[in-house]
Design a protein around this motif. Structure first.
Motif, PDB file in Angstrom:
ATOM      1  N   LEU A  61      19.289  95.967  46.467  1.00  0.00           N
ATOM      2  CA  LEU A  61      20.260  95.080  47.109  1.00  0.00           C
ATOM      3  C   LEU A  61      20.970  95.735  48.287  1.00  0.00           C
ATOM      4  CD1 LEU A  61      21.940  93.260  44.071  1.00  0.00           C
ATOM      5  CD2 LEU A  61      20.301  92.344  45.716  1.00  0.00           C
ATOM      6  N   ASN A  62      20.953  97.041  48.355  1.00  0.00           N
ATOM      7  CA  ASN A  62      21.622  97.735  49.459  1.00  0.00           C
ATOM      8  C   ASN A  62      20.752  97.794  50.724  1.00  0.00           C
ATOM      9  OD1 ASN A  62      19.847  99.400  48.033  1.00  0.00           O
ATOM     10  ND2 ASN A  62      20.822 101.265  48.820  1.00  0.00           N
ATOM     11  N   ILE A  63      19.470  97.384  50.594  1.00  0.00           N
ATOM     12  CA  ILE A  63      18.562  97.472  51.750  1.00  0.00           C
ATOM     13  C   ILE A  63      17.949  96.118  52.109  1.00  0.00           C
ATOM     14  CG2 ILE A  63      16.437  98.515  52.639  1.00  0.00           C
ATOM     15  CD1 ILE A  63      16.938 100.885  50.812  1.00  0.00           C
ATOM     16  N   LEU A  64      17.345  95.443  51.120  1.00  0.00           N
ATOM     17  CA  LEU A  64      16.524  94.263  51.395  1.00  0.00           C
ATOM     18  C   LEU A  64      17.254  93.113  52.096  1.00  0.00           C
ATOM     19  CD1 LEU A  64      14.305  94.081  48.187  1.00  0.00           C
ATOM     20  CD2 LEU A  64      13.709  94.935  50.447  1.00  0.00           C
ATOM     21  N   PRO A  65      18.483  92.717  51.669  1.00  0.00           N
ATOM     22  CA  PRO A  65      19.132  91.571  52.310  1.00  0.00           C
ATOM     23  C   PRO A  65      19.315  91.730  53.813  1.00  0.00           C
ATOM     24  CG  PRO A  65      20.241  92.123  50.267  1.00  0.00           C
ATOM     25  CD  PRO A  65      19.283  93.233  50.549  1.00  0.00           C
ATOM     26  N   GLN A  66      19.391  92.962  54.291  1.00  0.00           N
ATOM     27  CA  GLN A  66      19.588  93.180  55.717  1.00  0.00           C
ATOM     28  C   GLN A  66      18.390  92.710  56.541  1.00  0.00           C
ATOM     29  OE1 GLN A  66      20.932  97.263  56.493  1.00  0.00           O
ATOM     30  NE2 GLN A  66      21.439  97.436  54.316  1.00  0.00           N
ATOM     31  N   TYR A  67      17.211  92.684  55.916  1.00  0.00           N
ATOM     32  CA  TYR A  67      15.989  92.281  56.619  1.00  0.00           C
ATOM     33  C   TYR A  67      15.522  90.876  56.215  1.00  0.00           C
ATOM     34  CZ  TYR A  67      15.591  97.270  57.732  1.00  0.00           C
ATOM     35  OH  TYR A  67      15.831  98.541  58.197  1.00  0.00           O
ATOM     36  N   SER A  68      16.355  90.130  55.510  1.00  0.00           N
ATOM     37  CA  SER A  68      15.933  88.879  54.880  1.00  0.00           C
ATOM     38  C   SER A  68      15.429  87.825  55.855  1.00  0.00           C
ATOM     39  CB  SER A  68      17.084  88.297  54.052  1.00  0.00           C
ATOM     40  OG  SER A  68      18.213  88.080  54.882  1.00  0.00           O
ATOM     41  N   CYS A  69      15.938  87.815  57.094  1.00  0.00           N
ATOM     42  CA  CYS A  69      15.532  86.768  58.032  1.00  0.00           C
ATOM     43  C   CYS A  69      14.338  87.172  58.894  1.00  0.00           C
ATOM     44  CB  CYS A  69      16.698  86.380  58.938  1.00  0.00           C
ATOM     45  SG  CYS A  69      17.193  87.703  60.084  1.00  0.00           S
ATOM     46  N   SER A  70      13.952  88.433  58.848  1.00  0.00           N
ATOM     47  CA  SER A  70      12.931  88.927  59.776  1.00  0.00           C
ATOM     48  C   SER A  70      11.569  88.294  59.536  1.00  0.00           C
ATOM     49  CB  SER A  70      12.821  90.454  59.682  1.00  0.00           C
ATOM     50  OG  SER A  70      12.452  90.848  58.369  1.00  0.00           O
ATOM     51  N   TYR A  71      11.206  88.085  58.255  1.00  0.00           N
ATOM     52  CA  TYR A  71       9.884  87.550  57.936  1.00  0.00           C
ATOM     53  C   TYR A  71       9.647  86.193  58.592  1.00  0.00           C
ATOM     54  CZ  TYR A  71      10.614  90.923  54.156  1.00  0.00           C
ATOM     55  OH  TYR A  71      10.893  92.047  53.441  1.00  0.00           O
ATOM     56  N   GLY A  72      10.698  85.376  58.597  1.00  0.00           N
ATOM     57  CA  GLY A  72      10.557  84.014  59.119  1.00  0.00           C
ATOM     58  C   GLY A  72      10.111  83.961  60.562  1.00  0.00           C
ATOM     59  N   PHE A  73      10.419  84.994  61.335  1.00  0.00           N
ATOM     60  CA  PHE A  73      10.051  85.003  62.745  1.00  0.00           C
ATOM     61  C   PHE A  73       8.592  85.416  62.969  1.00  0.00           C
ATOM     62  CE2 PHE A  73      14.645  85.094  62.957  1.00  0.00           C
ATOM     63  CZ  PHE A  73      14.897  84.231  64.009  1.00  0.00           C
ATOM     64  N   LEU A  74       7.866  85.624  61.880  1.00  0.00           N
ATOM     65  CA  LEU A  74       6.433  85.893  61.985  1.00  0.00           C
ATOM     66  C   LEU A  74       5.593  84.655  61.657  1.00  0.00           C
ATOM     67  CD1 LEU A  74       6.129  89.404  60.277  1.00  0.00           C
ATOM     68  CD2 LEU A  74       6.014  88.893  62.719  1.00  0.00           C
ATOM     69  N   TYR A  75       6.136  83.756  60.842  1.00  0.00           N
ATOM     70  CA  TYR A  75       5.363  82.597  60.399  1.00  0.00           C
ATOM     71  C   TYR A  75       4.913  81.730  61.570  1.00  0.00           C
ATOM     72  CZ  TYR A  75       6.958  83.697  55.665  1.00  0.00           C
ATOM     73  OH  TYR A  75       7.213  84.324  54.470  1.00  0.00           O
ATOM     74  N   GLY A  76       5.854  81.365  62.433  1.00  0.00           N
ATOM     75  CA  GLY A  76       5.531  80.505  63.567  1.00  0.00           C
ATOM     76  C   GLY A  76       4.468  81.090  64.480  1.00  0.00           C
ATOM     77  N   PRO A 127      14.699  77.826  61.167  1.00  0.00           N
ATOM     78  CA  PRO A 127      13.891  76.594  61.023  1.00  0.00           C
ATOM     79  C   PRO A 127      13.559  75.954  62.365  1.00  0.00           C
ATOM     80  CG  PRO A 127      15.709  76.599  59.466  1.00  0.00           C
ATOM     81  CD  PRO A 127      15.961  77.737  60.405  1.00  0.00           C
ATOM     82  N   LEU A 128      14.482  76.039  63.320  1.00  0.00           N
ATOM     83  CA  LEU A 128      14.226  75.468  64.644  1.00  0.00           C
ATOM     84  C   LEU A 128      13.099  76.211  65.350  1.00  0.00           C
ATOM     85  CD1 LEU A 128      17.875  74.847  65.900  1.00  0.00           C
ATOM     86  CD2 LEU A 128      16.262  73.168  65.032  1.00  0.00           C
ATOM     87  N   VAL A 129      13.069  77.528  65.185  1.00  0.00           N
ATOM     88  CA  VAL A 129      12.013  78.338  65.792  1.00  0.00           C
ATOM     89  C   VAL A 129      10.652  77.961  65.205  1.00  0.00           C
ATOM     90  CG1 VAL A 129      11.094  80.679  66.039  1.00  0.00           C
ATOM     91  CG2 VAL A 129      13.547  80.265  66.332  1.00  0.00           C
ATOM     92  N   ILE A 130      10.594  77.847  63.872  1.00  0.00           N
ATOM     93  CA  ILE A 130       9.326  77.480  63.221  1.00  0.00           C
ATOM     94  C   ILE A 130       8.911  76.069  63.633  1.00  0.00           C
ATOM     95  CG2 ILE A 130       8.164  77.112  61.005  1.00  0.00           C
ATOM     96  CD1 ILE A 130       9.963  79.237  59.799  1.00  0.00           C
ATOM     97  N   LEU A 131       9.897  75.165  63.754  1.00  0.00           N
ATOM     98  CA  LEU A 131       9.610  73.792  64.175  1.00  0.00           C
ATOM     99  C   LEU A 131       9.008  73.769  65.576  1.00  0.00           C
ATOM    100  CD1 LEU A 131       9.764  70.755  63.661  1.00  0.00           C
ATOM    101  CD2 LEU A 131      12.107  70.795  64.564  1.00  0.00           C
ATOM    102  N   VAL A 132       9.531  74.582  66.477  1.00  0.00           N
ATOM    103  CA  VAL A 132       8.998  74.659  67.841  1.00  0.00           C
ATOM    104  C   VAL A 132       7.536  75.101  67.817  1.00  0.00           C
ATOM    105  CG1 VAL A 132       9.113  75.939  70.019  1.00  0.00           C
ATOM    106  CG2 VAL A 132      11.207  75.029  69.004  1.00  0.00           C
ATOM    107  N   TYR A 133       7.220  76.078  66.977  1.00  0.00           N
ATOM    108  CA  TYR A 133       5.837  76.546  66.876  1.00  0.00           C
ATOM    109  C   TYR A 133       4.925  75.479  66.268  1.00  0.00           C
ATOM    110  CZ  TYR A 133       6.540  81.328  68.445  1.00  0.00           C
ATOM    111  OH  TYR A 133       6.776  82.429  69.213  1.00  0.00           O
ATOM    112  N   CYS A 134       5.467  74.680  65.355  1.00  0.00           N
ATOM    113  CA  CYS A 134       4.684  73.561  64.808  1.00  0.00           C
ATOM    114  C   CYS A 134       4.359  72.551  65.901  1.00  0.00           C
ATOM    115  CB  CYS A 134       5.443  72.878  63.668  1.00  0.00           C
ATOM    116  SG  CYS A 134       5.520  73.834  62.138  1.00  0.00           S
ATOM    117  N   LEU A 135       5.351  72.270  66.748  1.00  0.00           N
ATOM    118  CA  LEU A 135       5.139  71.334  67.855  1.00  0.00           C
ATOM    119  C   LEU A 135       4.126  71.901  68.854  1.00  0.00           C
ATOM    120  CD1 LEU A 135       8.816  70.120  68.469  1.00  0.00           C
ATOM    121  CD2 LEU A 135       6.987  68.961  67.227  1.00  0.00           C
TER     122      LEU A 135
END
Length: 362
Positions: A61-76, A127-135
């Motif tokens: 818990l002292n490390i992982l939450p800091q990177y929690s949003c990074s994965y999402g920017f790879l999906y799109g 979510p907006l970033v992923i939506l843009v990539y879907c479009l």
């Protein structure tokens, strides 16, 4: 370790994603360049859901939450590049494509330096970033369909349908996830339901669709090349064509019609714009202009009109009732039953079987 019910879905996603990511990296499958992006997308999903299980069980818990949003920017980016390379035949990875991964790189770098990047506002942007990539993925489908109709005579749209399916499913997951973050629970018939299981199940379904399509090798799927893109660049209006050029196009149209009637090149299921242009000794772009501006069709519609007329003649041959519609389909140059049926019905208003039955009683 406290294994919660939702962790079962997480475990399935991890197992399937990592296993098939490895399979797609093997020589048998990585020859298809788009599979490399699909493998990286599945690998990201596997790592991300491993993070979810660790977080649920309060590990690191002292490390992982800091990177929690990074994965999402790879999906799109991975999904978009998979789609782009899926439809393009000779596309190479260009240096500017690395810009798609700049947000992920910045987040990881700044987080490693001690800055708090992943916070609540970032989860609204993601979510907006992923939506843009879907479009962007949908624009690739539209562009592909526009170009392929100009250069190919045998088009099977099943590939575009499943790509639309994964994009639409991705958008549904985004909506459900957004509602989950905002509402957490919904009430249906006086009962409370959490949306998180629906989100996770949606991701599991998405993973299975991507795995199936990644392993499947479509037999009749035709990609577009840079040459096809050039050949499909037709002038937008007839006014831009000068009189001399218009006269040349009219002459070519007459020559083309004679060639089609005499040699019947449309019976070849592999016929494309380049091959027909070579036979007529003209530039493919000039031939495409002639078909579009003088004859009023795109290449696919023009070639298939001849195939349908040929099929109608064969279907009227009541002396040989043993001939099947599938045999006729292949004889006239089609290699897909669905494409043949759709083209025939668009031209005649009835299916091939209905047409044959009708002619037998005349």
């Amino acid at each position: 370790m406290n294994i919660q019910p939702i962790n079962i879905i997480h475990a399935l996603v991890i197992w399937q994603s990592l296993l098939f990511a490895i399979i797609l990296f093997t020589p048998k499958y990585n020859r298809k360049r788009e599979n490399k992006f699909l493998a990286l997308l599945l690998l990201t999903l596997g790592i991300h859901f491993s993070y979810n299980i660790l977080l649920t069980n309060q590990i690191f818990l002292n490390i992982l939450p800091q990177y929690s949003c990074s994965y999402g920017f790879l999906y799109g980016p991975f999904l978009f590049l998979y789609i782009k390379f899926h439809f393009r035949k000779d596309l190479n990875f260009k240096p500017e494509y690395f810009l798609h991964f700049l947000p992920f790189t910045v987040i990881v770098l700044f987080t490693a330096l001690g800055f708090r990047v992943c916070h609540s506002s970032m989860f609204l942007v993601l979510p907006l970033v992923i939506l843009v990539y879907c479009l962007l993925g949908f624009t690739e489908i539209i562009h592909y369909k526009k170009v392929i109709s100009q250069v190919s005579s045998n088009i099977n749209h099943s590939e575009t349908k499943w790509v639309k399916t994964i994009l639409l499913l991705q958008i549904v997951i985004l909506i459900l996830n957004f509602l989950h973050l905002q509402l957490n629970k919904i009430i249906v018939f006086d009962k409370e339901f959490t949306l998180e299981p629906l989100v996770q199940l949606g991701i599991l379904v998405l993973v299975n669709i991507m795995i199936y399509q990644g392993l499947k090798n479509p037999q009749f799927f035709q990609k577009i090349s840079e040459t096809d893109l050039v050949n499909a660049e037709i002038k937008q209006s007839k006014e831009k064509t000068n009189k001399l050029n218009l006269g040349e196009l009219n002459s070519l149209a007459i020559e083309l019609e004679k060639y089609m009637s005499q040699y019947k090149p449309y019976l070849n299921s592999e016929l494309n714009l380049d091959a027909l242009a070579k036979a007529l000794e003209v530039h493919p772009k000039t031939l495409s202009q002639t078909i579009n501006q003088i004859l009023g069709n795109n290449f696919s519609e023009y070639i298939n009109s001849y195939r349908i007329e040929e099929a109608k003649l064969l279907l009227q041959n009541i002396r040989d009732n043993q001939i099947t519609i599938m045999e006729i389909m292949y004889q006239v140059g089609f290699n897909s039953r669905s494409v043949f049926n759709n083209a025939f019905k668009n031209k005649t208003g009835v299916t091939p079987s209905q047409y044959k039955e009708k002619k037998q009683f005349i």
